[in-house]
Design a protein around this motif. Structure first.
Motif, PDB file in Angstrom:
ATOM      1  N   LEU A 147      -6.859 -10.337  -1.566  1.00  0.00           N
ATOM      2  CA  LEU A 147      -8.121  -9.840  -1.014  1.00  0.00           C
ATOM      3  C   LEU A 147      -8.093  -9.839   0.513  1.00  0.00           C
ATOM      4  CD1 LEU A 147     -10.712 -11.573  -3.391  1.00  0.00           C
ATOM      5  CD2 LEU A 147     -10.089  -9.150  -3.346  1.00  0.00           C
ATOM      6  N   GLN A 186     -16.552 -12.141  -3.507  1.00  0.00           N
ATOM      7  CA  GLN A 186     -15.748 -11.699  -4.657  1.00  0.00           C
ATOM      8  C   GLN A 186     -15.456 -12.848  -5.626  1.00  0.00           C
ATOM      9  OE1 GLN A 186     -14.100  -8.661  -5.654  1.00  0.00           O
ATOM     10  NE2 GLN A 186     -15.652  -7.772  -4.325  1.00  0.00           N
ATOM     11  N   ARG A 189       0.828  -1.202   0.000  1.00  0.00           N
ATOM     12  CA  ARG A 189       0.000   0.000   0.000  1.00  0.00           C
ATOM     13  C   ARG A 189       0.862   1.252   0.000  1.00  0.00           C
ATOM     14  NH1 ARG A 189      -4.023  -1.734   4.875  1.00  0.00           N
ATOM     15  NH2 ARG A 189      -4.815  -3.612   3.914  1.00  0.00           N
ATOM     16  N   LEU A 191      -5.394   2.961   2.062  1.00  0.00           N
ATOM     17  CA  LEU A 191      -6.456   1.990   2.261  1.00  0.00           C
ATOM     18  C   LEU A 191      -6.815   1.800   3.726  1.00  0.00           C
ATOM     19  CD1 LEU A 191      -5.310  -0.730  -0.257  1.00  0.00           C
ATOM     20  CD2 LEU A 191      -7.000   1.053  -0.603  1.00  0.00           C
ATOM     21  N   ARG A 217      -6.446  -6.040   0.603  1.00  0.00           N
ATOM     22  CA  ARG A 217      -7.763  -5.391   0.612  1.00  0.00           C
ATOM     23  C   ARG A 217      -8.468  -5.522   1.955  1.00  0.00           C
ATOM     24  NH1 ARG A 217     -10.352  -5.262  -4.450  1.00  0.00           N
ATOM     25  NH2 ARG A 217     -11.855  -3.981  -3.357  1.00  0.00           N
ATOM     26  N   ASP A 218      -7.885  -6.301   2.887  1.00  0.00           N
ATOM     27  CA  ASP A 218      -8.380  -6.454   4.255  1.00  0.00           C
ATOM     28  C   ASP A 218      -9.815  -6.989   4.304  1.00  0.00           C
ATOM     29  OD1 ASP A 218      -8.029  -6.377   6.990  1.00  0.00           O
ATOM     30  OD2 ASP A 218      -8.747  -4.325   7.184  1.00  0.00           O
TER      31      ASP A 218
END
Length: 116
Positions: A76, A90, A18, A25, A80-81
């Motif tokens: 993910l 997803q 990140r 994020l 993306r936590d």
């Protein structure tokens, strides 16, 4: 070589990713950036050294070639936590299947980090 465990390395690698991409994020809602200022004090920084982050990155790159679905599950989950329910949504699978995919991917990365 770091003596940290795989979960810590993956979590720190995600933060490192990140930071490198300049992504913020750490806010749970997209609207949060409009409702308050983004101070560096609120940002969460990675504690991983670049060498360890590159080790994890290399294993993740190999995973992406070996099994793209496993790679996506870990991205993910860590970058993306997302929890198992969100990952399942997803991927269009059940929560149980998402958990099994996560376990397989995690074990593969764990083994890969030992051999790097």
């Amino acid at each position: 070589m770091s003596e940290q465990n795989t979960a810590w390395l993956l979590a720190q690698w995600a933060l490192w990713q990140r930071e490198g991409a300049g992504l913020r994020l750490n806010y749970k809602s997209p609207m949060a950036t409009f409702s308050r200022t983004a101070d560096d004090e609120e940002r969460i920084y990675s504690e991983i050294c670049d060498d360890d982050a590159m080790r994890v990155d290399a294993v993740m790159a190999k995973l992406k070639l070996h099994n793209p679905t496993w790679y996506k599950v870990l991205v993910l989950a860590f970058v993306r936590d997302m929890g198992h329910r969100q990952v399942a949504s997803q991927l269009g699978v059940t929560r149980y299947a998402a958990g099994k995919l996560y376990e397989g991917a995690y074990c593969w990365v764990d083994e890969g980090l030992v051999n790097v």
